[in-house]
Design a protein around this motif. Sequence first.
Motif, PDB file in Angstrom:
ATOM      1  N   ASP A 197      -3.154 -31.658 -12.805  1.00 15.22           N
ATOM      2  CA  ASP A 197      -3.326 -32.995 -13.384  1.00 15.22           C
ATOM      3  C   ASP A 197      -2.263 -33.982 -12.915  1.00 15.22           C
ATOM      4  O   ASP A 197      -2.515 -35.183 -12.871  1.00 15.22           O
ATOM      5  N   ILE A 198      -1.086 -33.488 -12.576  1.00 14.59           N
ATOM      6  CA  ILE A 198       0.007 -34.426 -12.284  1.00 14.59           C
ATOM      7  C   ILE A 198       0.467 -34.438 -10.825  1.00 14.59           C
ATOM      8  O   ILE A 198       1.238 -35.307 -10.434  1.00 14.59           O
ATOM      9  N   GLU A 199      -0.015 -33.493 -10.019  1.00 14.95           N
ATOM     10  CA  GLU A 199       0.618 -33.332  -8.713  1.00 14.95           C
ATOM     11  C   GLU A 199       0.474 -34.552  -7.811  1.00 14.95           C
ATOM     12  O   GLU A 199       1.305 -34.789  -6.941  1.00 14.95           O
ATOM     13  N   ARG A 200      -0.536 -35.393  -8.043  1.00 15.57           N
ATOM     14  CA  ARG A 200      -0.721 -36.574  -7.190  1.00 15.57           C
ATOM     15  C   ARG A 200       0.431 -37.575  -7.310  1.00 15.57           C
ATOM     16  O   ARG A 200       0.629 -38.384  -6.411  1.00 15.57           O
ATOM     17  N   ILE A 201       1.197 -37.525  -8.395  1.00 14.90           N
ATOM     18  CA  ILE A 201       2.265 -38.520  -8.573  1.00 14.90           C
ATOM     19  C   ILE A 201       3.642 -37.983  -8.192  1.00 14.90           C
ATOM     20  O   ILE A 201       4.621 -38.723  -8.216  1.00 14.90           O
ATOM     21  N   LEU A 202       3.726 -36.700  -7.814  1.00 19.30           N
ATOM     22  CA  LEU A 202       5.035 -36.074  -7.644  1.00 19.30           C
ATOM     23  C   LEU A 202       5.641 -36.323  -6.261  1.00 19.30           C
ATOM     24  O   LEU A 202       4.965 -36.193  -5.241  1.00 19.30           O
ATOM     25  N   ASP A 203       6.925 -36.649  -6.239  1.00 17.60           N
ATOM     26  CA  ASP A 203       7.701 -36.723  -5.003  1.00 17.60           C
ATOM     27  C   ASP A 203       8.357 -35.382  -4.685  1.00 17.60           C
ATOM     28  O   ASP A 203       8.467 -34.998  -3.522  1.00 17.60           O
ATOM     29  N   LYS A 204       8.845 -34.694  -5.722  1.00 13.47           N
ATOM     30  CA  LYS A 204       9.528 -33.421  -5.558  1.00 13.47           C
ATOM     31  C   LYS A 204       9.034 -32.441  -6.617  1.00 13.47           C
ATOM     32  O   LYS A 204       8.569 -32.865  -7.683  1.00 13.47           O
ATOM     33  N   VAL A 205       9.163 -31.155  -6.325  1.00 13.84           N
ATOM     34  CA  VAL A 205       8.774 -30.128  -7.293  1.00 13.84           C
ATOM     35  C   VAL A 205       9.878 -29.088  -7.433  1.00 13.84           C
ATOM     36  O   VAL A 205      10.599 -28.777  -6.475  1.00 13.84           O
ATOM     37  N   ILE A 206      10.013 -28.587  -8.660  1.00 13.79           N
ATOM     38  CA  ILE A 206      10.925 -27.485  -8.965  1.00 13.79           C
ATOM     39  C   ILE A 206      10.103 -26.425  -9.690  1.00 13.79           C
ATOM     40  O   ILE A 206       9.509 -26.702 -10.737  1.00 13.79           O
ATOM     41  N   PHE A 207      10.026 -25.222  -9.130  1.00 17.90           N
ATOM     42  CA  PHE A 207       9.340 -24.113  -9.790  1.00 17.90           C
ATOM     43  C   PHE A 207      10.379 -23.311 -10.570  1.00 17.90           C
ATOM     44  O   PHE A 207      11.438 -22.960 -10.035  1.00 17.90           O
ATOM     45  N   ILE A 208      10.063 -23.005 -11.811  1.00 17.94           N
ATOM     46  CA  ILE A 208      10.963 -22.190 -12.632  1.00 17.94           C
ATOM     47  C   ILE A 208      10.173 -21.039 -13.249  1.00 17.94           C
ATOM     48  O   ILE A 208       9.050 -21.216 -13.730  1.00 17.94           O
ATOM     49  N   GLN A 209      10.760 -19.850 -13.180  1.00 16.53           N
ATOM     50  CA  GLN A 209      10.120 -18.649 -13.720  1.00 16.53           C
ATOM     51  C   GLN A 209      11.180 -17.741 -14.311  1.00 16.53           C
ATOM     52  O   GLN A 209      12.211 -17.470 -13.673  1.00 16.53           O
ATOM     53  N   ASP A 210      10.953 -17.297 -15.541  1.00 14.97           N
ATOM     54  CA  ASP A 210      11.884 -16.383 -16.226  1.00 14.97           C
ATOM     55  C   ASP A 210      13.315 -16.888 -16.167  1.00 14.97           C
ATOM     56  O   ASP A 210      14.266 -16.116 -15.935  1.00 14.97           O
ATOM     57  N   GLY A 211      13.487 -18.201 -16.367  1.00 17.91           N
ATOM     58  CA  GLY A 211      14.816 -18.778 -16.442  1.00 17.91           C
ATOM     59  C   GLY A 211      15.515 -18.988 -15.118  1.00 17.91           C
ATOM     60  O   GLY A 211      16.693 -19.342 -15.083  1.00 17.91           O
ATOM     61  N   LYS A 212      14.816 -18.765 -14.013  1.00 17.18           N
ATOM     62  CA  LYS A 212      15.398 -18.954 -12.689  1.00 17.18           C
ATOM     63  C   LYS A 212      14.567 -19.947 -11.883  1.00 17.18           C
ATOM     64  O   LYS A 212      13.334 -19.943 -11.972  1.00 17.18           O
ATOM     65  N   ILE A 213      15.238 -20.777 -11.094  1.00 19.76           N
ATOM     66  CA  ILE A 213      14.521 -21.669 -10.173  1.00 19.76           C
ATOM     67  C   ILE A 213      14.140 -20.865  -8.942  1.00 19.76           C
ATOM     68  O   ILE A 213      14.998 -20.275  -8.276  1.00 19.76           O
ATOM     69  N   THR A 214      12.855 -20.811  -8.653  1.00 15.29           N
ATOM     70  CA  THR A 214      12.356 -20.019  -7.527  1.00 15.29           C
ATOM     71  C   THR A 214      12.035 -20.875  -6.314  1.00 15.29           C
ATOM     72  O   THR A 214      11.897 -20.339  -5.211  1.00 15.29           O
ATOM     73  N   LEU A 215      11.903 -22.184  -6.507  1.00 16.38           N
ATOM     74  CA  LEU A 215      11.572 -23.067  -5.383  1.00 16.38           C
ATOM     75  C   LEU A 215      11.918 -24.501  -5.751  1.00 16.38           C
ATOM     76  O   LEU A 215      11.657 -24.950  -6.866  1.00 16.38           O
ATOM     77  N   GLN A 216      12.510 -25.235  -4.798  1.00 15.41           N
ATOM     78  CA  GLN A 216      12.722 -26.677  -4.904  1.00 15.41           C
ATOM     79  C   GLN A 216      12.309 -27.295  -3.578  1.00 15.41           C
ATOM     80  O   GLN A 216      12.735 -26.813  -2.521  1.00 15.41           O
ATOM     81  N   SER A 217      11.484 -28.351  -3.624  1.00 13.52           N
ATOM     82  CA  SER A 217      10.998 -28.900  -2.361  1.00 13.52           C
ATOM     83  C   SER A 217      10.470 -30.313  -2.543  1.00 13.52           C
ATOM     84  O   SER A 217      10.025 -30.698  -3.628  1.00 13.52           O
ATOM     85  N   ASP A 218      10.484 -31.076  -1.448  1.00 14.18           N
ATOM     86  CA  ASP A 218       9.718 -32.303  -1.363  1.00 14.18           C
ATOM     87  C   ASP A 218       8.241 -31.921  -1.448  1.00 14.18           C
ATOM     88  O   ASP A 218       7.784 -30.989  -0.767  1.00 14.18           O
ATOM     89  N   ALA A 219       7.471 -32.626  -2.273  1.00 12.27           N
ATOM     90  CA  ALA A 219       6.080 -32.233  -2.538  1.00 12.27           C
ATOM     91  C   ALA A 219       5.208 -32.312  -1.276  1.00 12.27           C
ATOM     92  O   ALA A 219       4.450 -31.376  -0.974  1.00 12.27           O
ATOM     93  N   ASP A 220       5.303 -33.410  -0.540  1.00 13.87           N
ATOM     94  CA  ASP A 220       4.467 -33.563   0.659  1.00 13.87           C
ATOM     95  C   ASP A 220       4.810 -32.527   1.721  1.00 13.87           C
ATOM     96  O   ASP A 220       3.923 -31.963   2.372  1.00 13.87           O
ATOM     97  N   LYS A 221       6.100 -32.263   1.901  1.00 14.23           N
ATOM     98  CA  LYS A 221       6.512 -31.268   2.893  1.00 14.23           C
ATOM     99  C   LYS A 221       6.030 -29.877   2.508  1.00 14.23           C
ATOM    100  O   LYS A 221       5.625 -29.080   3.367  1.00 14.23           O
ATOM    101  N   LEU A 222       6.069 -29.570   1.221  1.00 10.82           N
ATOM    102  CA  LEU A 222       5.611 -28.261   0.755  1.00 10.82           C
ATOM    103  C   LEU A 222       4.110 -28.101   0.990  1.00 10.82           C
ATOM    104  O   LEU A 222       3.659 -27.048   1.474  1.00 10.82           O
ATOM    105  N   ARG A 223       3.345 -29.145   0.672  1.00  9.01           N
ATOM    106  CA  ARG A 223       1.893 -29.084   0.903  1.00  9.01           C
ATOM    107  C   ARG A 223       1.584 -28.889   2.387  1.00  9.01           C
ATOM    108  O   ARG A 223       0.705 -28.107   2.751  1.00  9.01           O
ATOM    109  N   ALA A 224       2.306 -29.637   3.242  1.00  5.35           N
ATOM    110  CA  ALA A 224       2.068 -29.541   4.687  1.00  5.35           C
ATOM    111  C   ALA A 224       2.456 -28.163   5.223  1.00  5.35           C
ATOM    112  O   ALA A 224       1.754 -27.584   6.067  1.00  5.35           O
TER     113      ALA A 224
END
Length: 242
Positions: A197-224
Amino acid sequence: MPSHTKNTKIPLLSCQNISKKFGDKVVLNNINLEIPHGKIIGLLGQNGAGKSTLIKLCNDLLTPTTGQISFEDQPLGVNSKLQISYLPERTYLDKTMRVRDAIQFFSEFYSNFDIKKSHTLIQNFQLDLDTRISKMSKGMQEKLQLALVMSRKAKLYILDEPLGGVDPAARDHILDTILNNFDDDASILISTHLIADIERILDKVIFIQDGKITLQSDADKLRARRHASIDEIFRKEFKNAR
Protein backbone atom coordinates in the motif's frame (compact mmCIF):
# COMPACT_ATOMS: atom_id res chain seq x y z
CA MET A 1 8.10 9.67 -7.41
CA PRO A 2 10.32 12.72 -6.99
CA SER A 3 12.85 12.49 -4.22
CA HIS A 4 12.61 14.92 -1.30
CA THR A 5 16.20 16.01 -0.88
CA LYS A 6 18.20 18.46 1.17
CA ASN A 7 21.98 18.65 1.06
CA THR A 8 23.23 18.25 4.58
CA LYS A 9 25.75 15.93 6.18
CA ILE A 10 24.13 15.90 9.61
CA PRO A 11 21.26 13.39 9.69
CA LEU A 12 17.95 14.38 11.23
CA LEU A 13 18.03 11.38 13.50
CA SER A 14 20.77 8.87 14.23
CA CYS A 15 20.63 5.57 16.13
CA GLN A 16 24.01 4.18 17.18
CA ASN A 17 24.31 0.64 18.52
CA ILE A 18 20.82 0.71 20.02
CA SER A 19 19.65 -2.29 21.99
CA LYS A 20 16.55 -2.60 24.15
CA LYS A 21 15.74 -5.31 26.67
CA PHE A 22 12.60 -5.83 28.73
CA GLY A 23 13.79 -8.08 31.53
CA ASP A 24 15.65 -10.93 29.82
CA LYS A 25 13.89 -10.41 26.49
CA VAL A 26 15.97 -8.65 23.81
CA VAL A 27 13.52 -6.63 21.71
CA LEU A 28 16.09 -4.64 19.70
CA ASN A 29 19.63 -5.82 19.03
CA ASN A 30 22.40 -3.41 17.96
CA ILE A 31 20.35 -1.11 15.72
CA ASN A 32 22.27 1.38 13.57
CA LEU A 33 20.43 3.74 11.24
CA GLU A 34 20.30 7.33 10.05
CA ILE A 35 17.30 9.33 8.88
CA PRO A 36 18.45 12.02 6.43
CA HIS A 37 16.66 15.25 5.58
CA GLY A 38 14.03 15.25 2.86
CA LYS A 39 13.23 11.54 2.59
CA ILE A 40 10.24 9.24 3.06
CA ILE A 41 11.49 6.09 4.73
CA GLY A 42 9.64 2.85 5.29
CA LEU A 43 10.38 0.92 8.48
CA LEU A 44 9.11 -2.44 7.31
CA GLY A 45 8.59 -5.55 9.35
CA GLN A 46 6.04 -8.07 10.53
CA ASN A 47 4.04 -7.54 13.71
CA GLY A 48 6.34 -8.08 16.69
CA ALA A 49 9.53 -7.29 14.75
CA GLY A 50 10.42 -4.36 17.03
CA LYS A 51 9.13 -1.45 14.94
CA SER A 52 7.01 0.18 17.63
CA THR A 53 9.72 -0.19 20.29
CA LEU A 54 12.25 1.49 18.00
CA ILE A 55 9.80 4.30 17.29
CA LYS A 56 9.14 4.87 21.00
CA LEU A 57 12.90 5.08 21.58
CA CYS A 58 13.22 7.66 18.78
CA ASN A 59 10.45 9.69 20.42
CA ASP A 60 12.22 9.55 23.81
CA LEU A 61 9.32 7.58 25.29
CA LEU A 62 11.62 4.69 26.18
CA THR A 63 15.30 4.66 27.13
CA PRO A 64 17.75 2.39 25.27
CA THR A 65 19.40 -0.36 27.27
CA THR A 66 22.58 0.42 25.34
CA GLY A 67 23.49 2.86 22.58
CA GLN A 68 22.68 6.46 21.76
CA ILE A 69 20.02 8.30 19.75
CA SER A 70 20.59 11.86 18.57
CA PHE A 71 18.49 14.41 16.72
CA GLU A 72 20.46 16.83 14.53
CA ASP A 73 23.61 15.75 16.37
CA GLN A 74 22.14 16.55 19.80
CA PRO A 75 20.77 14.20 22.49
CA LEU A 76 17.00 13.70 22.46
CA GLY A 77 15.25 16.32 24.57
CA VAL A 78 13.23 19.52 24.35
CA ASN A 79 14.25 20.31 20.76
CA SER A 80 13.54 16.83 19.42
CA LYS A 81 10.12 16.75 21.10
CA LEU A 82 9.21 19.98 19.28
CA GLN A 83 10.62 18.89 15.93
CA ILE A 84 9.34 15.29 15.86
CA SER A 85 5.62 14.87 15.23
CA TYR A 86 4.55 11.38 16.28
CA LEU A 87 1.53 9.31 15.29
CA PRO A 88 1.28 6.35 17.69
CA GLU A 89 -0.23 3.05 16.64
CA ARG A 90 -3.13 3.43 19.06
CA THR A 91 -5.37 6.46 19.48
CA TYR A 92 -4.55 8.33 22.69
CA LEU A 93 -7.05 11.20 22.39
CA ASP A 94 -9.64 11.78 25.11
CA LYS A 95 -12.75 10.05 23.76
CA THR A 96 -15.04 12.60 25.43
CA MET A 97 -13.59 15.39 23.25
CA ARG A 98 -15.16 16.62 20.06
CA VAL A 99 -12.98 17.08 16.97
CA ARG A 100 -12.78 20.83 17.56
CA ASP A 101 -11.68 20.20 21.17
CA ALA A 102 -8.82 17.99 19.96
CA ILE A 103 -7.68 20.74 17.58
CA GLN A 104 -7.74 23.25 20.42
CA PHE A 105 -5.81 20.88 22.67
CA PHE A 106 -3.06 20.41 20.07
CA SER A 107 -2.87 24.14 19.33
CA GLU A 108 -2.33 24.89 23.03
CA PHE A 109 0.17 22.07 23.54
CA TYR A 110 2.36 22.54 20.44
CA SER A 111 3.77 25.92 19.45
CA ASN A 112 4.28 24.71 15.86
CA PHE A 113 0.65 23.64 15.35
CA ASP A 114 -1.15 25.24 12.38
CA ILE A 115 -4.88 25.52 13.16
CA LYS A 116 -5.78 26.63 9.62
CA LYS A 117 -4.02 23.59 8.17
CA SER A 118 -5.77 21.29 10.64
CA HIS A 119 -9.17 22.56 9.54
CA THR A 120 -8.22 21.97 5.90
CA LEU A 121 -7.15 18.41 6.65
CA ILE A 122 -10.24 17.70 8.77
CA GLN A 123 -12.38 18.86 5.86
CA ASN A 124 -10.26 16.81 3.45
CA PHE A 125 -10.93 13.70 5.54
CA GLN A 126 -14.65 14.57 5.65
CA LEU A 127 -14.72 14.74 9.44
CA ASP A 128 -17.18 16.91 11.37
CA LEU A 129 -15.79 19.38 13.91
CA ASP A 130 -18.70 18.72 16.26
CA THR A 131 -18.43 14.92 16.28
CA ARG A 132 -17.44 13.40 19.60
CA ILE A 133 -14.41 11.09 19.30
CA SER A 134 -16.24 8.31 21.17
CA LYS A 135 -18.79 8.24 18.33
CA MET A 136 -16.14 7.88 15.60
CA SER A 137 -15.03 4.59 14.01
CA LYS A 138 -11.44 3.42 14.46
CA GLY A 139 -10.66 4.57 10.92
CA MET A 140 -12.15 8.02 11.54
CA GLN A 141 -10.17 8.37 14.77
CA GLU A 142 -6.97 7.48 12.91
CA LYS A 143 -7.75 10.09 10.24
CA LEU A 144 -8.30 12.70 12.96
CA GLN A 145 -5.06 11.84 14.71
CA LEU A 146 -3.15 11.90 11.40
CA ALA A 147 -4.63 15.32 10.57
CA LEU A 148 -3.46 16.63 13.96
CA VAL A 149 0.03 15.18 13.58
CA MET A 150 0.48 16.49 10.01
CA SER A 151 -0.71 19.97 11.10
CA ARG A 152 2.48 20.50 13.07
CA LYS A 153 5.35 22.20 11.26
CA ALA A 154 7.92 19.59 12.22
CA LYS A 155 11.20 18.35 10.78
CA LEU A 156 10.44 14.66 11.25
CA TYR A 157 7.07 12.89 11.16
CA ILE A 158 7.08 9.40 12.65
CA LEU A 159 3.94 7.48 11.74
CA ASP A 160 3.35 4.10 13.39
CA GLU A 161 0.95 2.00 11.28
CA PRO A 162 -0.98 5.02 9.88
CA LEU A 163 -3.12 2.78 7.64
CA GLY A 164 -3.84 -0.02 10.11
CA GLY A 165 -7.48 0.80 10.83
CA VAL A 166 -8.29 2.51 7.54
CA ASP A 167 -10.46 0.99 4.81
CA PRO A 168 -8.26 -0.21 1.92
CA ALA A 169 -10.18 2.04 -0.48
CA ALA A 170 -9.15 5.10 1.57
CA ARG A 171 -5.43 4.27 1.84
CA ASP A 172 -4.34 6.03 -1.36
CA HIS A 173 -6.17 9.15 -0.23
CA ILE A 174 -4.41 8.98 3.15
CA LEU A 175 -1.01 8.58 1.49
CA ASP A 176 -1.63 11.50 -0.87
CA THR A 177 -2.63 13.61 2.13
CA ILE A 178 0.64 12.70 3.86
CA LEU A 179 2.66 13.48 0.71
CA ASN A 180 1.10 16.88 0.20
CA ASN A 181 1.37 18.14 3.76
CA PHE A 182 5.01 18.35 4.78
CA ASP A 183 7.93 20.53 3.73
CA ASP A 184 10.43 19.21 1.19
CA ASP A 185 13.30 19.34 3.69
CA ALA A 186 11.36 17.43 6.35
CA SER A 187 11.35 13.63 6.51
CA ILE A 188 8.77 10.97 7.24
CA LEU A 189 9.40 7.59 8.86
CA ILE A 190 6.47 5.24 8.25
CA SER A 191 6.29 1.98 10.17
CA THR A 192 4.01 -0.58 8.57
CA HIS A 193 3.49 -4.16 7.51
CA LEU A 194 1.17 -3.01 4.67
CA ILE A 195 4.08 -2.65 2.26
CA ALA A 196 2.20 -2.93 -1.03
CA ASP A 197 0.00 0.00 0.00
CA ILE A 198 2.81 2.44 0.72
CA GLU A 199 5.78 1.45 -1.40
CA ARG A 200 4.99 3.93 -4.19
CA ILE A 201 5.85 6.87 -1.89
CA LEU A 202 9.06 5.50 -0.37
CA ASP A 203 12.54 6.89 -1.02
CA LYS A 204 14.32 4.47 1.32
CA VAL A 205 13.44 1.22 3.08
CA ILE A 206 14.60 -0.42 6.30
CA PHE A 207 13.71 -4.09 6.89
CA ILE A 208 13.56 -5.17 10.53
CA GLN A 209 13.10 -8.72 11.79
CA ASP A 210 13.34 -10.10 15.34
CA GLY A 211 14.79 -6.83 16.59
CA LYS A 212 17.56 -6.65 13.99
CA ILE A 213 17.86 -4.55 10.83
CA THR A 214 18.34 -6.99 7.96
CA LEU A 215 18.40 -4.52 5.06
CA GLN A 216 18.69 -0.76 4.42
CA SER A 217 18.50 0.58 0.88
CA ASP A 218 17.38 3.27 -1.51
CA ALA A 219 13.98 2.00 -2.70
CA ASP A 220 14.50 2.51 -6.45
CA LYS A 221 17.97 0.96 -6.39
CA LEU A 222 16.67 -2.05 -4.48
CA ARG A 223 13.83 -2.59 -6.97
CA ALA A 224 16.25 -2.30 -9.91
CA ARG A 225 18.80 -4.62 -8.31
CA ARG A 226 16.27 -7.33 -7.40
CA HIS A 227 13.92 -6.81 -10.39
CA ALA A 228 10.96 -6.91 -8.03
CA SER A 229 8.69 -4.68 -5.97
CA ILE A 230 9.55 -3.85 -2.36
CA ASP A 231 6.60 -5.98 -1.26
CA GLU A 232 7.84 -8.97 -3.27
CA ILE A 233 11.39 -8.55 -1.92
CA PHE A 234 10.08 -8.33 1.65
CA ARG A 235 8.00 -11.48 1.24
CA LYS A 236 11.00 -13.40 -0.09
CA GLU A 237 13.28 -12.14 2.69
CA PHE A 238 10.85 -13.14 5.43
CA LYS A 239 9.06 -16.15 3.93
CA ASN A 240 10.38 -18.42 6.66
CA ALA A 241 9.87 -15.90 9.48
CA ARG A 242 7.21 -16.51 12.08
